[in-house]
Design an enzyme around this catalytic site. Structure first.
Site, PDB file in Angstrom:
ATOM      1  N   HIS A  15       0.592  -1.189   0.037  1.00 16.62           N
ATOM      2  CA  HIS A  15      -0.089  -0.130   0.043  1.00 16.62           C
ATOM      3  C   HIS A  15       0.830   1.336   0.032  1.00 16.62           C
ATOM      4  O   HIS A  15       0.736   1.970  -0.842  1.00 16.62           O
ATOM      5  CB  HIS A  15      -0.955   0.011   1.129  1.00 16.62           C
ATOM      6  CG  HIS A  15      -1.832   1.066   1.514  1.00 16.62           C
ATOM      7  ND1 HIS A  15      -3.077   1.493   0.901  1.00 16.62           N
ATOM      8  CD2 HIS A  15      -1.376   2.346   1.805  1.00 16.62           C
ATOM      9  CE1 HIS A  15      -3.546   2.562   1.104  1.00 16.62           C
ATOM     10  NE2 HIS A  15      -2.706   3.183   1.586  1.00 16.62           N
ATOM     11  N   GLU A  16       1.812   1.183   1.080  1.00 12.98           N
ATOM     12  CA  GLU A  16       2.498   2.537   1.179  1.00 12.98           C
ATOM     13  C   GLU A  16       3.496   2.888  -0.134  1.00 12.98           C
ATOM     14  O   GLU A  16       3.819   3.982  -0.576  1.00 12.98           O
ATOM     15  CB  GLU A  16       3.671   2.666   2.408  1.00 12.98           C
ATOM     16  CG  GLU A  16       2.538   2.741   3.685  1.00 12.98           C
ATOM     17  CD  GLU A  16       1.757   3.748   3.779  1.00 12.98           C
ATOM     18  OE1 GLU A  16       2.000   4.753   3.080  1.00 12.98           O
ATOM     19  OE2 GLU A  16       0.480   3.649   4.199  1.00 12.98           O
TER      20      GLU A  16
ATOM     21  N   HIS B 159       1.834   4.724  -2.606  1.00  9.07           N
ATOM     22  CA  HIS B 159       1.959   6.064  -2.633  1.00  9.07           C
ATOM     23  C   HIS B 159       3.426   6.427  -3.174  1.00  9.07           C
ATOM     24  O   HIS B 159       3.614   7.782  -3.887  1.00  9.07           O
ATOM     25  CB  HIS B 159       1.860   6.352  -0.979  1.00  9.07           C
ATOM     26  CG  HIS B 159       0.501   6.583  -0.718  1.00  9.07           C
ATOM     27  ND1 HIS B 159      -0.419   7.256  -0.955  1.00  9.07           N
ATOM     28  CD2 HIS B 159       0.172   5.844   0.527  1.00  9.07           C
ATOM     29  CE1 HIS B 159      -1.529   6.940  -0.307  1.00  9.07           C
ATOM     30  NE2 HIS B 159      -1.245   6.389   0.599  1.00  9.07           N
TER      31      HIS B 159
ATOM     32  N   HIS C 253       3.406   6.831  -6.926  1.00  9.96           N
ATOM     33  CA  HIS C 253       2.656   8.015  -7.230  1.00  9.96           C
ATOM     34  C   HIS C 253       3.583   9.219  -7.188  1.00  9.96           C
ATOM     35  O   HIS C 253       3.543  10.216  -8.272  1.00  9.96           O
ATOM     36  CB  HIS C 253       1.384   8.436  -6.059  1.00  9.96           C
ATOM     37  CG  HIS C 253       0.229   9.148  -6.745  1.00  9.96           C
ATOM     38  ND1 HIS C 253      -0.657   9.645  -5.845  1.00  9.96           N
ATOM     39  CD2 HIS C 253       0.223   9.899  -7.893  1.00  9.96           C
ATOM     40  CE1 HIS C 253      -1.459  10.347  -6.739  1.00  9.96           C
ATOM     41  NE2 HIS C 253      -0.921  10.570  -7.673  1.00  9.96           N
TER      42      HIS C 253
END
Length: 680
Positions: A468-469, A472, A475
């Site tokens: 998940h992290e 980021h 991104h």
């Protein structure tokens, strides 16, 4: 002063901050000089002769404050990741000053007149799409910051912003101290029965470090339901653990509970001053949701089926308790323990037995990095010659598919007393073609550090958090914009979780899972039938997880739907109970994921009236996952499309418009309902 490492751009690769030279004493001088420089730059803009232009006003604003940006990005990451008494003191001093500094720019009447004038004749300026959006966003930012208020109203707004900044800093400091202080100290080894051997050793080492040699210490994570509750066999110890968790910030001093009430009141007053019914209305207007009704309609679809699922699960757990002669009531400290046993019985999956297949290094290299290579063509090389802000921080250089350097990724994976709870991504250097900078991003997690010389074995939830992290991080790494305003994850709060949630899909993708799920001792792959059972078991408990999340969401929403004046004299615990009851999620055995007094997302972070963002973004995520899985094109082609149309654009385009262009239609909620078992 001349040797302050923030005063000049770093000469390290990708302008990685020179952490070897940064000392706590460098921060405050850099903040002060950075604010002074930016105010001088803004004064130069407003004093300019001749007509305002995009270049001498908007672009000049984008070029301003570079020193302040450098020190802010480093300091606030370090203040969360490796705080000291000195950094806490600096944060307490500088936070209200930074709020006042931002107000001095956004409430500058002459600067606003220049921006407003450009906006009014925007059609005559010959701007390209990114420039037009930047002008529109700057103008909206000024308006939402109070540029149209009269002098008296602006003075009160400045007071509110300064007090809120100080309160958020204090809430974070209190929460870290409360969480550390709430560690459960156990003096008998049988009290840690159920924990793996390595966890028992780690608990003993933790106790010694806390000054309790010969005991065992179970430190808390910043959530209500502590993961260790699934393992401890002593019910009385589990009850003590849950009480310690839920009581943080409500106990003797009640400081954070009272602080939360005060912050809710201040936010409500500020919203009214700016012309909004409440803080939630102010927040969502500038998100993709746009209205409070849109958020509430979505939540109304989710609560009833989620509660029904949770009640069904509670019945199964209570039956399991009765089957072994335990006639007691299922309580919050029992849920995770019995859930693991029912899961093991139904699916023959022992969560602890899975850990040897999820060793951190293998998950990182052969899972997270491998998936990024398969989907986006990027590769990674650890740079042991580059230093992070803490000895445990690791630095990796990221290369694009053509071999060119893309940026740096820093991994700070382990928990420590100086780090706040949870997991997050920060940008240390933002990508911008205007500034000529490439991205440097960091992921912070709170994996329990193993005893010296032992491998770090993860839970399946740890694996999810890692993926998940890193979503980021991608991104930020894939950002390809001109202006810093739009860089990386600078998108609406209810959109920012979308790319990270999509990245979770790769953890269970067969070719990825098979590549990293290998036994730490033997190197053997996880057996196929165990993989199948594990993935099937992953759906078990979805009712609990959804209700736990929705309870926190509705609690956040209740605090920030208060109109001005309504928070006066409110008791935080009574308010909580009423909010959960009204929301239909007052299940005694499922406390909210965060209670008010340790809800750092909303009282010490950027998620006030925005915790709904996770499930709002999950609508987009679930829809996108179905597209990735439909076999209509090779994964690399799809990865390039997703990167080009969404990940690289940052805030330079309207996010929902970008999604609709990428997907060919607006998002639909059905994939999310199916994923969460909410279709019945």
């Amino acid at each position: 002063m001349s040797r302050n490492p923030f005063f000049e751009r770093s000469v390290l690769p990708y302008e990685l901050p020179v952490f070897a030279e940064i000392a706590d004493g460098d921060y405050l001088p850099a903040f002060e000089r950075g604010m002074a420089e930016q105010l001088a730059e803004v004064a130069g803009i407003t004093a300019g002769e001749g007509e305002a232009t995009f270049a001498n006003t908007v672009e000049a604003l984008e070029l301003s404050g570079q020193l302040l940006g450098r020190v802010s990005r480093v300091f606030f990451n370090v203040a969360s990741s490796d705080s000291t008494e000195r950094t806490e003191a600096i944060e307490a001093e500088v936070s209200p000053r930074l709020a006042a500094h931002e107000d001095s720019i956004l409430l500058d009447g002459e600067l606003f007149r220049r921006v407003e004038g450009l906006y009014e004749r925007r059609g005559e300026l010959g701007l390209d799409a990114e420039q037009m959006r930047l002008l529109e966003r700057y103008r909206l930012r000024f308006v939402r910051a109070g540029a149209r208020l009269d002098a008296g109203q602006q003075a009160r707004l400045r007071e509110l912003n300064a007090e809120l900044a100080s309160a958020a800093t204090l809430f974070k400091k209190n929460n870290l101290a409360n969480t550390n202080a709430a560690a459960l100290i156990l003096d008998q080894e049988e009290q840690v029965a159920g924990l793996a051997d390595a966890a028992v050793v780690a608990a003993a080492e933790n106790a010694a470090a806390l000054g309790h040699a010969g005991a065992w210490a179970l430190s808390l994570q910043n959530v209500s339901n502590q993961p260790v509750l699934a393992e401890l066999t002593d019910r009385a110890v589990r009850e003590r653990m849950m009480a310690a968790s839920l009581g943080r910030g409500f106990a003797e001093d009640g400081a954070n509970a009272e602080l939360a009430v005060r912050m809710a009141a201040l936010r409500a007053e500020r919203a009214a001053l700016l012309g909004y019914s409440d803080h939630a209305a102010y927040v969502v207007e500038d998100q993709t949701a746009k209205t409070v009704n849109a958020v509430e309609e979505m939540l109304a679809q989710l609560v009833p089926p989620a509660v029904a699922n949770a009640e069904r699960e509670a019945g199964e757990l209570a039956a399991a308790m009765r089957a072994v002669g335990d006639q007691g009531e299922l309580r919050s400290w029992d849920w995770q323990f019995w859930s693991e046993r029912v899961r093991a019985e139904q699916f023959s999956v022992d969560t602890e037995a899975l850990r040897p297949y999820f060793e951190l290094e293998r998950v990182l290299w052969d899972g997270v990095f491998f998936a990024a290579g398969e989907v986006y063509g990027v590769t990674f090389q650890e740079r042991t010659d580059l230093r992070g802000y803490h000895p445990e921080v690791r630095v990796f250089e990221v290369f694009d598919a053509d071999g060119s350097g893309l940026g740096l990724f820093l991994g700070d994976f382990f928990a420590r007393p100086s780090k706040r709870g949870g997991a997050w991504m920060n940008s240390l250097v933002g990508q911008s073609t205007l500034l000529g900078t490439r991205p440097v991003v960091v992921n912070n997690l709170n994996i329990v550090k193993p005893p010296e010389g032992e491998p770090a074995l993860l839970t399946w939830d740890n694996v999810r958090t890692l993926f998940h992290e890193f979503g980021h991080a991608l991104h930020g790494l894939f950002s390809n914009v001109r202006y810093p305003f739009f860089s990386g994850t600078a998108v609406p709060r209810d959109f920012v979780e979308f790319p990270s949630q999509v990245n979770e899909m790769w953890m269970a993708r067969p070719e990825v899972l098979a590549n990293y799920a290998k036994h730490v001792d033997t190197g053997e792959s996880m057996p196929a039938e165990l993989v199948d059972r594990m993935l099937e078991a992953g759906q078990f408990g979805e009712g609990f997880r959804t209700v736990e999340y929705l309870a926190a969401t509705l609690l956040d929403w209740a605090w920030h739907r208060l109109p001005a004046g309504a928070a006066a004299g409110v008791d935080a615990e009574a308010f909580e109970a009423e909010a959960l009851s009204k929301g239909g999620v007052a299940l005694a055995a499922i406390p909210p994921r965060y209670r008010t007094a340790y809800f750092s997302h909303i009282f010490a972070g950027g998620y006030a009236a925005g915790y709904y963002s996770y499930i709002w973004s999950e609508v987009l995520d679930a829809d996108t996952v179905t597209w990735f899985e439909d076999d209509s094109a090779p994964i690399r082609d799809k990865g390039e499309s997703f990167r080009r149309e969404l990940l690289s654009r940052g805030g330079s385009v309207d996010p929902l418009a970008a999604f609709e262009s990428f997907r060919g239609r607006p998002p639909i909620i059905e994939p999310l309902l199916t994923r969460r078992g909410l279709t019945a």
